[in-house]
Design an enzyme around this catalytic site. Structure first.
Site, mmCIF file in Angstrom:
data_model
loop_
_atom_site.group_PDB
_atom_site.id
_atom_site.type_symbol
_atom_site.label_atom_id
_atom_site.label_comp_id
_atom_site.label_asym_id
_atom_site.label_seq_id
_atom_site.Cartn_x
_atom_site.Cartn_y
_atom_site.Cartn_z
ATOM 1 N N GLY A 1 0.776 -1.238 0.000
ATOM 2 C CA GLY A 1 0.000 0.000 0.000
ATOM 3 C C GLY A 1 0.804 1.283 0.000
ATOM 4 O O GLY A 1 0.271 2.345 0.324
ATOM 5 N N SER A 2 2.074 1.233 -0.436
ATOM 6 C CA SER A 2 2.833 2.493 -0.437
ATOM 7 C C SER A 2 2.231 3.482 -1.437
ATOM 8 O O SER A 2 2.168 4.688 -1.160
ATOM 9 C CB SER A 2 4.325 2.257 -0.710
ATOM 10 O OG SER A 2 4.537 1.827 -2.023
ATOM 11 N N ASN A 3 1.769 3.003 -2.568
ATOM 12 C CA ASN A 3 1.149 3.924 -3.534
ATOM 13 C C ASN A 3 -0.167 4.479 -3.001
ATOM 14 O O ASN A 3 -0.453 5.670 -3.174
ATOM 15 C CB ASN A 3 0.916 3.226 -4.877
ATOM 16 C CG ASN A 3 2.176 3.176 -5.713
ATOM 17 O OD1 ASN A 3 2.569 4.166 -6.315
ATOM 18 N ND2 ASN A 3 2.839 2.027 -5.723
ATOM 19 N N ASN B 1 -4.438 2.723 -13.739
ATOM 20 C CA ASN B 1 -3.513 1.781 -13.080
ATOM 21 C C ASN B 1 -2.083 2.293 -13.175
ATOM 22 O O ASN B 1 -1.739 3.026 -14.110
ATOM 23 C CB ASN B 1 -3.594 0.418 -13.778
ATOM 24 C CG ASN B 1 -2.714 -0.633 -13.121
ATOM 25 O OD1 ASN B 1 -2.627 -0.710 -11.892
ATOM 26 N ND2 ASN B 1 -2.052 -1.449 -13.932
ATOM 27 N N HIS C 1 1.777 0.592 -13.373
ATOM 28 C CA HIS C 1 2.481 -0.681 -13.586
ATOM 29 C C HIS C 1 3.981 -0.404 -13.516
ATOM 30 O O HIS C 1 4.459 0.554 -14.127
ATOM 31 C CB HIS C 1 2.086 -1.257 -14.952
ATOM 32 C CG HIS C 1 2.629 -2.628 -15.173
ATOM 33 N ND1 HIS C 1 2.028 -3.751 -14.660
ATOM 34 C CD2 HIS C 1 3.729 -3.046 -15.831
ATOM 35 C CE1 HIS C 1 2.749 -4.814 -14.992
ATOM 36 N NE2 HIS C 1 3.780 -4.416 -15.712
HETATM 37 C C1 GAR Z 1 3.812 -1.162 -7.173
HETATM 38 O O1 GAR Z 1 5.149 -1.139 -7.605
HETATM 39 C C2 GAR Z 1 2.868 -1.191 -8.362
HETATM 40 O O2 GAR Z 1 3.339 -0.485 -9.466
HETATM 41 C C3 GAR Z 1 2.824 -2.671 -8.658
HETATM 42 O O3 GAR Z 1 2.794 -3.298 -7.412
HETATM 43 C C4 GAR Z 1 3.508 -2.486 -6.468
HETATM 44 C C5 GAR Z 1 2.605 -2.293 -5.277
HETATM 45 O O4 GAR Z 1 3.303 -1.653 -4.240
HETATM 46 N N1 GAR Z 1 1.690 -3.012 -9.479
HETATM 47 C C6 GAR Z 1 1.701 -4.043 -10.325
HETATM 48 O O5 GAR Z 1 2.674 -4.778 -10.485
HETATM 49 C C7 GAR Z 1 0.405 -4.214 -11.105
HETATM 50 N N2 GAR Z 1 0.568 -5.129 -12.187
HETATM 51 P P1 GAR Z 1 2.493 -0.928 -3.085
HETATM 52 O O6 GAR Z 1 1.490 -1.956 -2.536
HETATM 53 O O7 GAR Z 1 3.537 -0.586 -2.064
HETATM 54 O O8 GAR Z 1 1.800 0.268 -3.663
#
Ligand code: GAR
Length: 207
Positions: free
Chosen positions: A14-16, A106, A108
């Site tokens: 969940g950092s994003n 999204n 990616h």
């Molecule tokens: C992020 O790097 C995002 O871009 C990626 O998962 C990570 C989630 O990190 N998404 C994908 O790979 C989607 N295909 P987070 O939970 O710390 O935000």
């Protein structure tokens, strides 16, 4: 001001999601308001982050997410008018694409179309980048369509892969890039300042 009330769909740390929430709270003129988090994993780190930031979290099973009656009622009860995916690992059902046309976005962690498609997410991508000896990687922010990682691209940012990089170091650099760009690009796209544009940023050094 054009206000977007978004649901963030997330499955992981969940950092994003946290970055988007903090951005919306400290940039009131961004037009972004996070109405809720939807999470499909009861043990995901995003749940604690959201609670700490005072954002409602709804943990839903895959069956509930794919059930139009349950999912659409959940979003409309929270007056959601757009969706941001942030590390969400389930396919978005067609009824959501129909209900929110052009308003599901999204991020990616690769330069699509490279390293897209089923099974390509998070750390798996960074490992593949290092193993392939790629000299460049990056992030892609795109509209969501019925094709996995296939919707139209809004924004990409590229960074060099430094010699000696590991999947961990690439992941750290990618997270920094995501933090720098996703919240603002999301807000601007939903305000439709960017709806038909394509932007590519290329850094000479890792941030
Ligand atoms: C992020 O790097 C995002 O871009 C990626 O998962 C990570 C989630 O990190 N998404 C994908 O790979 C989607 N295909 P987070 O939970 O710390 O935000």
């Amino acid at each position: 001001m054009n206000l977007s009330r978004i649901a963030i769909f997330a499955s992981g740390s969940g950092s994003n999601a946290e970055n988007i929430i903090n951005y919306s709270l400290s940039n009131r003129d961004s037009g972004l308001e996070v109405a809720m988090i939807v999470c499909n994993r009861p043990d995901a780190g995003v749940i604690d982050r959201a609670r700490r930031l005072g954002v409602p979290v709804k943990v839903m099973t895959r069956a509930e997410i794919n059930d139009p009656d349950v999912m659409l009622a959940t979003l409309s009860d929270a007056r959601v008018d757009a969706i941001a995916l942030a590390g969400f690992l389930l396919m978005i059902p067609d009824f959501l694409l129909e209900r929110y046309p052009g308003r599901i976005i999204n991020i990616h962690p690769s330069l699509l179309p490279k390293y897209g498609g089923k099974g390509m997410y998070g750390r798996h991508i960074h490992r593949a980048v290092v193993e392939a000896g790629d000299t460049e990687t990056g992030i892609t922010i795109h509209h969501v369509s019925s094709e996995y990682d296939g919707g139209s691209i809004i924004f990409q940012a590229a960074i060099p892969v430094a010699p000696g990089s590991t999947p961990d170091s690439v992941e750290t650099a990618i997270h920094a890039l995501e933090r720098a760009h996703y919240p603002r690009i999301l807000a601007d796209t939903l305000k439709s300042d960017l709806s038909n544009s394509y932007i590519l940023f290329r850094y000479d050094k890792q941030k």
